[in-house]
Design a protein around this motif. Structure first.
Motif, PDB file in Angstrom:
ATOM      1  N   LEU A  36      63.116 114.863  43.747  1.00 42.90           N
ATOM      2  CA  LEU A  36      62.736 114.441  45.098  1.00 42.90           C
ATOM      3  C   LEU A  36      61.946 113.139  45.104  1.00 42.90           C
ATOM      4  O   LEU A  36      62.360 112.148  45.717  1.00 42.90           O
ATOM      5  CB  LEU A  36      61.937 115.556  45.794  1.00 42.90           C
ATOM      6  N   GLU A  43      60.293 116.643  51.801  1.00 43.36           N
ATOM      7  CA  GLU A  43      60.354 118.101  51.769  1.00 43.36           C
ATOM      8  C   GLU A  43      59.787 118.598  53.080  1.00 43.36           C
ATOM      9  O   GLU A  43      59.408 117.826  53.947  1.00 43.36           O
ATOM     10  CB  GLU A  43      59.570 118.655  50.580  1.00 43.36           C
ATOM     11  N   ALA A 116      69.408 115.335  46.184  1.00 41.50           N
ATOM     12  CA  ALA A 116      69.095 116.160  47.360  1.00 41.50           C
ATOM     13  C   ALA A 116      69.621 117.579  47.171  1.00 41.50           C
ATOM     14  O   ALA A 116      68.905 118.559  47.406  1.00 41.50           O
ATOM     15  CB  ALA A 116      69.685 115.537  48.619  1.00 41.50           C
ATOM     16  N   GLY A 119      67.884 119.167  43.984  1.00 41.85           N
ATOM     17  CA  GLY A 119      66.519 119.546  44.326  1.00 41.85           C
ATOM     18  C   GLY A 119      66.483 120.776  45.204  1.00 41.85           C
ATOM     19  O   GLY A 119      65.636 121.662  45.020  1.00 41.85           O
ATOM     20  N   GLY A 120      67.416 120.869  46.166  1.00 34.77           N
ATOM     21  CA  GLY A 120      67.484 122.037  47.044  1.00 34.77           C
ATOM     22  C   GLY A 120      67.797 123.312  46.283  1.00 34.77           C
ATOM     23  O   GLY A 120      67.191 124.358  46.526  1.00 34.77           O
ATOM     24  N   THR A 182      66.681 114.822  53.214  1.00 37.79           N
ATOM     25  CA  THR A 182      65.648 115.862  53.164  1.00 37.79           C
ATOM     26  C   THR A 182      66.113 117.117  53.899  1.00 37.79           C
ATOM     27  O   THR A 182      65.929 118.237  53.413  1.00 37.79           O
ATOM     28  CB  THR A 182      64.334 115.356  53.782  1.00 37.79           C
ATOM     29  N   GLU A 185      68.608 118.863  51.783  1.00 36.39           N
ATOM     30  CA  GLU A 185      67.913 119.553  50.686  1.00 36.39           C
ATOM     31  C   GLU A 185      67.269 120.848  51.178  1.00 36.39           C
ATOM     32  O   GLU A 185      67.344 121.896  50.515  1.00 36.39           O
ATOM     33  CB  GLU A 185      66.859 118.615  50.085  1.00 36.39           C
ATOM     34  N   SER A 189      68.245 124.645  50.029  1.00 35.88           N
ATOM     35  CA  SER A 189      67.169 125.495  49.519  1.00 35.88           C
ATOM     36  C   SER A 189      67.111 126.822  50.263  1.00 35.88           C
ATOM     37  O   SER A 189      66.974 127.887  49.650  1.00 35.88           O
ATOM     38  CB  SER A 189      65.827 124.757  49.649  1.00 35.88           C
TER      39      SER A 189
END
Length: 287
Positions: A36, A43, A116, A119-120, A182, A185, A189
């Motif tokens: 990120l 986030e 993205a 990271g998610g 973001t 992501e 998540s």
């Protein structure tokens, strides 16, 4: 025996949960430090504020994480059980420690959708592990746990709602493109987290209608060594009374049950469904 240390079941649970939380905190920090921040992706919730603080004011993420989450944990003491709050404090402490460490992967790419999504996924996996350790990452997860407990909203969905409140305005700091990344992501998540949590207590329910109820029940009971329920039923068309066999089993047991039924009664009618089953005291974990 002299010198032998006996570990109680309660201590074993604490050790297991504490270890899971440390693992989840490590993965969470990798997502922030290596995917990120290097690509200026934000986030949501407190983590979003730590990244904004870093981008705009160069405040170390571990300091913002520790300060803001400490405040939210105080709120958590009022609405959540103390065990969850203490485990969450353990998680916040380790996340702050790991955030202070140097980058591990040193990964960078111009294809910004990759960090993205990666990271998610890592965020979702990390939070799933921490939740399995009976903790939270504080921040928006404290608020999400409260929504889950009092309104029945899925934890990942509630987190996404609160995270977007921070993520969307972050576009003024990180730009429109990175704000959109973001949101992607955060969505990834939430999906990963909901899927991981839904697997807690996931089993199969099997309903069997057969002319050989007694034989099938006896063989399944002997093989599975578990309870089997017989449900009295009546067919509307033929007005015939018959008992249906109802079993809750694992996937591996299902692989044994289906061929066994086919062998005993090839004409048996079998319905298999996904269910979530846990003891009553753990019911909140599958919401």
């Amino acid at each position: 025996m002299k010198g032998t240390i006996l570990i109680t079941s309660k201590q074993l649970v604490i050790l297991k949960n504490g270890s899971l939380i440390i693992l989840g905190a490590f993965i969470y920090a990798i997502a922030i430090n290596d995917f990120l921040i290097p690509h200026q992706i934000g986030e949501g919730g407190v983590t979003g504020l730590t990244t904004i603080g870093y981008y705009a004011l160069h405040i170390p993420p571990f300091l913002t994480n520790l300060f803001l989450n400490g405040f939210l944990l105080v709120i958590g003491f009022r609405f959540l059980d103390q065990k969850t709050v203490w485990y969450s404090l353990w998680a916040v402490l380790w996340i702050s420690i790991f955030l202070k460490l140097p980058r591990l992967l040193q990964y960078h790419t111009s294809q910004t959708i990759i960090p993205a999504v990666a990271g998610g996924v890592l965020m979702g996996v990390a939070m799933g592990i921490i939740f399995r350790g009976e903790g939270t990452i504080a921040g928006s997860t404290i608020l999400a746990k409260i929504m889950n407990r009092y309104f029945g909203m899925m934890t990942g969905t509630a987190m996404l709602l609160f995270d977007l409140i921070v993520a969307i305005p972050s576009g003024f700091v990180i730009g429109l493109q990175n704000m959109i990344l973001t949101v992607i992501e955060l969505y990834v998540s939430a999906v990963v987290l909901n899927n991981l949590l839904s697997r807690f207590g996931a089993k199969k329910s099997v309903t069997i209608i057969t002319n050989q109820t007694d034989r099938v029940t006896a063989i399944l009971s002997e093989r599975l060594k578990q309870g089997i329920t017989l449900v009295d039923a009546k067919g509307y068309y033929h007005q015939e009374k018959r008992s249906m066999i109802y079993i809750i089993c694992t996937k591996s047991q299902l692989a044994e049950i289906v061929p066994l039924i086919s062998e005993i009664d090839p004409k048996a009618f079998v319905v298999v469904e996904d269910v979530h089953s846990v003891n009553g005291k753990l019911l909140d974990k599958i919401l």
